[in-house]
Design an enzyme around this catalytic site. Structure first.
Site, short mmCIF file in Angstrom:
data_model
loop_
_atom_site.label_atom_id
_atom_site.label_comp_id
_atom_site.label_asym_id
_atom_site.label_seq_id
_atom_site.Cartn_x
_atom_site.Cartn_y
_atom_site.Cartn_z
CE1 TYR A 1 -3.27 -2.84 0.17
CE2 TYR A 1 -3.34 -2.39 2.52
CZ TYR A 1 -3.80 -3.23 1.60
OH TYR A 1 -4.58 -4.24 1.63
CG HIS B 1 -1.74 -8.95 -0.03
ND1 HIS B 1 -1.24 -7.59 0.00
CD2 HIS B 1 -3.10 -8.68 -0.14
CE1 HIS B 1 -2.12 -6.88 -0.08
NE2 HIS B 1 -3.45 -7.48 -0.06
CB SER C 1 -14.07 -4.15 -0.29
OG SER C 1 -12.71 -3.68 -0.67
CG LEU D 1 -19.24 -0.06 3.54
CD1 LEU D 1 -18.54 1.32 4.10
CD2 LEU D 1 -20.63 -0.14 3.81
N GLY D 2 -18.35 -2.62 -0.52
CA GLY D 2 -18.21 -2.63 -2.02
C GLY D 2 -17.35 -1.77 -2.57
NE ARG D 3 -12.56 -3.69 -4.86
CZ ARG D 3 -11.39 -3.71 -4.37
NH1 ARG D 3 -10.59 -2.64 -3.62
NH2 ARG D 3 -10.74 -5.00 -4.26
#
Length: 323
Positions: A55, A121, A200, A202-204
């Site tokens: 990231y 990952h 995710s 919240l669906g990105r």
């Protein structure tokens, strides 16, 4: 905040995904607000903080490290290794030497002497997961890592990893519009006592209703390249949000809170990590922990997202997930 247990690791019922503070969704760096968001999360009982070496190419780990420097004892710190950005775009490494190299680099960037939850990952198609987890198990024996996790892995791979060293948590995408782990992966995790950390949830961000066109996203926002956010799929997916809004209004909550509450209701071994870099959104997300839903309401919410337009990843990213 109530707590939940991930394979023997106690954490707050909701965690915080830190990726978007440094990468992914259009970088508008505001480290001051990001650090304030992490501090507020800890005040609210959010103990699981999630980052990864990839990231911002290490920048996010450094940010999280600065934020927790004077409050390490309040944090269950999770980070990851395995995704490599190179001339091919994105590839995966899992050889033992690389595992140990990444751990040392993450410890340095985070400014800590141990990582509470260390994830692979993505699994390397050219390296047996037994080699990767063997190296990770050595990190546990050395005291540099406390618990091991795996991300976006298939059921068979999870079993093989767990046979080398107990897997504490699986991190995979899971939300109302991404339910691929439910048929095979979830039963294996529950059989083996592995906790679930949905990223995710919240669906990105889409399920909050804040995104109505990909054209409004920053030019460097990764969602511009995801099939579900293309204009050809957007209208169909916006209908999901409208149905959620209607159901949420009846409960006196937001669409995003309802979507998070649905994930939280999937089991006591589930700890979602919605990401945000703003205290306002963090506080809204945390309120979802207290929403009670009946079986009928859960069915209605799931029904709102019964049909989703578009795959979750383009092909070049999909091939690294679910091995």
């Amino acid at each position: 905040m109530p707590t939940r247990t991930l394979g023997g690791l106690d954490v707050g019922a909701q965690g915080l995904g830190c990726m978007g503070m440094s990468s992914g969704y259009g970088v508008r760096e505001d480290d001051g607000e990001s650090i304030a968001t992490i501090h507020r999360a800890l005040e609210l009982g959010v103990s699981l903080l999630d980052t990864a070496n990839v990231y911002g190419e290490g920048v996010n780990e450094e940010l999280v490290g600065r934020a927790i420097a004077d409050r390490r004892e309040k944090v269950v710190l999770a980070t990851k290794f395995g995704i490599v950005h190179d001339e091919r775009g994105q590839s995966v490494r899992g050889d033992a030497a690389y595992v140990k190299q990444c751990c040392e680099e993450s410890l340095r960037r985070l400014g800590v002497d141990h990582i509470d939850l260390y994830y692979q990952h993505r699994t390397d198609p050219d390296v047996a997961v037994e080699e990767s987890f063997g190296a990770m198990a050595e990190l546990v024996a050395e005291g540099k890592v406390r618990h091991l996790g795996i991300s976006e892995a298939g059921a068979g791979t999870i079993r093989r990893a767990h046979a080398v060293h107990p897997v504490t948590a699986l991190q995979s995408e899971w939300s109302l519009w991404t339910r691929g782990i439910e048929d095979e992966v979830l039963p294996v995790c529950r059989e083996l006592g592995i906790g679930i950390v949905p990223f995710s949830p919240l669906g990105r961000g889409f399920l909050t209703g804040a995104i109505t066109s990909a054209r409004t996203l920053p030019e460097d926002d990764m969602r511009r390249k995801l099939p579900r956010f293309t204009e050809s799929n957007l209208d169909a997916n916006l209908a999901i949000v409208e149905r959620l809004r209607s159901l949420a209004a009846a409960k006196g909550v937001t669409a995003g809170q309802l979507a998070l509450a649905w994930v939280l209701h999937q089991g006591a071994d589930v700890v979602p990590i919605p990401g945000t870099k703003r205290r306002t959104y963090l506080e809204e997300n945390v309120e979802s922990v207290h929403i009670e839903l009946s079986t009928e309401e859960l069915d209605d919410i799931a029904g709102a997202a019964a049909t989703v337009a578009g795959e979750r990843y383009p092909e070049h990213l999909a091939r690294n997930a679910g091995r």
